[in-house]
Design an enzyme around this catalytic site. Structure first.
Site, PDB file in Angstrom:
ATOM      1  N   SER A 182       4.456 -10.719   2.103  1.00  0.00           N
ATOM      2  CA  SER A 182       4.925 -11.789   1.220  1.00  0.00           C
ATOM      3  C   SER A 182       5.753 -12.852   1.927  1.00  0.00           C
ATOM      4  O   SER A 182       5.756 -14.000   1.495  1.00  0.00           O
ATOM      5  CB  SER A 182       5.728 -11.192   0.070  1.00  0.00           C
ATOM      6  OG  SER A 182       6.842 -10.492   0.577  1.00  0.00           O
ATOM      7  N   HIS A 210      -0.083  -9.128  -3.415  1.00  0.00           N
ATOM      8  CA  HIS A 210      -0.297 -10.555  -3.131  1.00  0.00           C
ATOM      9  C   HIS A 210      -1.751 -10.839  -2.747  1.00  0.00           C
ATOM     10  O   HIS A 210      -2.064 -11.922  -2.261  1.00  0.00           O
ATOM     11  CB  HIS A 210       0.621 -11.033  -2.002  1.00  0.00           C
ATOM     12  CG  HIS A 210       2.029 -11.300  -2.432  1.00  0.00           C
ATOM     13  ND1 HIS A 210       2.392 -12.417  -3.168  1.00  0.00           N
ATOM     14  CD2 HIS A 210       3.166 -10.593  -2.251  1.00  0.00           C
ATOM     15  CE1 HIS A 210       3.694 -12.387  -3.388  1.00  0.00           C
ATOM     16  NE2 HIS A 210       4.195 -11.291  -2.860  1.00  0.00           N
ATOM     17  N   LYS A 241       1.405 -10.730 -10.870  1.00  0.00           N
ATOM     18  CA  LYS A 241       1.228 -11.917 -10.020  1.00  0.00           C
ATOM     19  C   LYS A 241      -0.027 -12.667 -10.490  1.00  0.00           C
ATOM     20  O   LYS A 241       0.011 -13.284 -11.545  1.00  0.00           O
ATOM     21  CB  LYS A 241       1.213 -11.501  -8.545  1.00  0.00           C
ATOM     22  CG  LYS A 241       2.608 -10.995  -8.109  1.00  0.00           C
ATOM     23  CD  LYS A 241       2.764 -10.731  -6.638  1.00  0.00           C
ATOM     24  CE  LYS A 241       4.232 -10.474  -6.318  1.00  0.00           C
ATOM     25  NZ  LYS A 241       4.514  -9.145  -5.817  1.00  0.00           N
TER      26      LYS A 241
END
Ligand SMILES: *Cc1c(COP(=O)(O)O)cnc(C)c1O
Length: 400
Positions: A182, A210, A241
């Site tokens: 990240s 991610h 996310k």
């Protein structure tokens, strides 16, 4: 209590002196490319994980609303007592299909998925081998597990091999890595990791938080990116996310492993299930991604447009291909000052400094979304030029 309060107040003052005190910004409109921020008005968001713009997508919101009407606000129980709804099964079947595993199990967060994983089936006969830059939830998951631990230097395959050799007598060797890291936006060397895992008979777990809805032609994550879909033993990821951004996480793996987690994973046994509203909005987000391939194209196009724009201005973003675009500026104080200056210009991007990233590598971490329009990105680049010039960061290219 008075002593404790005094100590905490002192430490908080120290955070402020060091410039690492976090101030919360309050939003009064839905998460989107532009949001209303209390006391600021409209700002362009360049620091959210809303990679596909699905947080406020009409179909995603409608999915959640319908579940609220049909199933109510909450589960009022943990999964195995009476907290499992049909929408949980639907979501889990869809997730398993999407990431290419036999089964999947939802949690209230990927934090829960990671902390409910390793300690469930590993003990001191086993060894966990973890990348140095892995997410805090993986680190905490390792801490509450009795397995032996080894940390390999970030993405250093020679070091990983050393650690695998050092633990050749362990019952199970368990390699765990973020798919996309990240703070750097770089991608784990998954094909090499899989090869080493085969050579040393290790299990591979990838946290795709991610990467889900971000990497791979159709957003299936790190494995799809490298053409090894179906070869990763365990995938954990978040629904908080790209997939709607509400909350929730999951572990995807074999039927047997998922069944074992249902039996023994402590966050499953002792903490409430994902609210049905969130399960339904996440399922709607996944359906939207699968039916709208253009979302992934837009995310890729926006990312390369923004990266190229920064380079043309004279900034030096870390090279990479993910929508996490870190711009290294040096000292922590400068990153924080630039973040404030950019907010003044209507651009919301967070500065990260030591100890989150190494000393001297403080950065503005930009995150691109499919929801950004070219106008948004051009306005952001104009703000970056102005703020970069103010701080003397741009070479000749950016001064023109
Ligand atoms: C964001 C993130 C998490 C935590 O996800 P939540 O669902 O918000 O708990 C876990 N792992 C990684 C790698 C992440 O980036």
């Amino acid at each position: 209590m008075a002593d404790l309060m005094q100590r905490l107040a002192g430490e908080i003052q120290e955070f402020k002196n060091q410039g690492i005190y976090k101030k919360l910004n309050h939003l009064t409109s839905p998460q989107a490319s532009r949001v209303q921020m209390e006391g600021r008005g409209e700002v362009i968001v360049l620091s959210s994980n809303n990679y596909l713009g699905l947080s406020n997508d009409a179909d995603v919101v409608a999915g959640g609303k319908k579940a609220l009407d049909d199933l109510g606000a909450g589960t009022s129980s943990v999964r195995f007592i009476c907290g499992t709804f049909s929408v949980h099964r639907e979501l889990e079947e869809a997730l398993a299909r999407f990431v290419g595993t036999e089964a999947a199990l939802s949690y209230v967060s990927c934090w829960s998925a990671n902390t409910g994983l390793m300690g469930t089936f590993l003990d001191d006969s086993d060894a966990i081998i973890s990348d140095a830059l892995n997410h805090a939830s993986i680190i905490d998951g390792i801490r509450i597990c009795k397995a032996k631990r080894a940390v390999y230097a970030h993405s250093d395959m020679t070091d990983l091999e050393e650690k695998l050799k050092a633990h050749k007598d362990a019952r199970t060797r368990f390699i765990v890595t973020d798919g996309v890291f990240s703070m750097e936006g770089d991608i784990a060397k998954l094909p090499d990791i899989l090869e080493l895992a085969r050579k040393y008979d290790a299990v591979v777990c990838v946290d795709d938080s991610h990467s889900t809805g971000v990497l791979g032609q159709t957003g299936r994550g790190t494995a799809e990116h490298f053409g090894v879909l179906g070869e990763v033993d365990i995938i954990t990821s978040t629904l908080g996310k790209a997939l709607g951004g509400a909350a929730g996480g999951f572990t995807a793996s074999s039927e047997a492993l998922v069944d074992y987690l249902i039996q023994r994973s402590r966050p499953q046994l002792f903490s409430n299930a994902l609210p049905p509203t969130v399960a339904a909005s996440s399922l709607a987000a996944l359906t939207k991604l699968e039916s709208t391939p253009a979302l992934m194209d837009t995310l890729r196009d926006n990312t390369s447009y923004f990266r190229n724009g920064l380079v043309e201005l004279g900034f030096k973003p870390l090279a990479g291909e993910t929508p996490i675009v870190p711009v290294i500026v040096g000292e922590t104080a400068l990153a924080i000052q630039m973040s404030e200056d950019l907010l003044e210009e209507g651009v919301f991007v967070t500065g990260f400094g030591f100890p989150v990233v190494p000393k001297g590598e403080a950065r503005l971490r930009c995150q691109i979304s499919a929801a950004h329009t070219r106008d948004d990105l051009d306005a952001v680049l104009t703000a970056f030029r102005k703020v970069g010039q103010k701080h003397g960061l741009l070479g000749a290219a950016g001064q023109g």
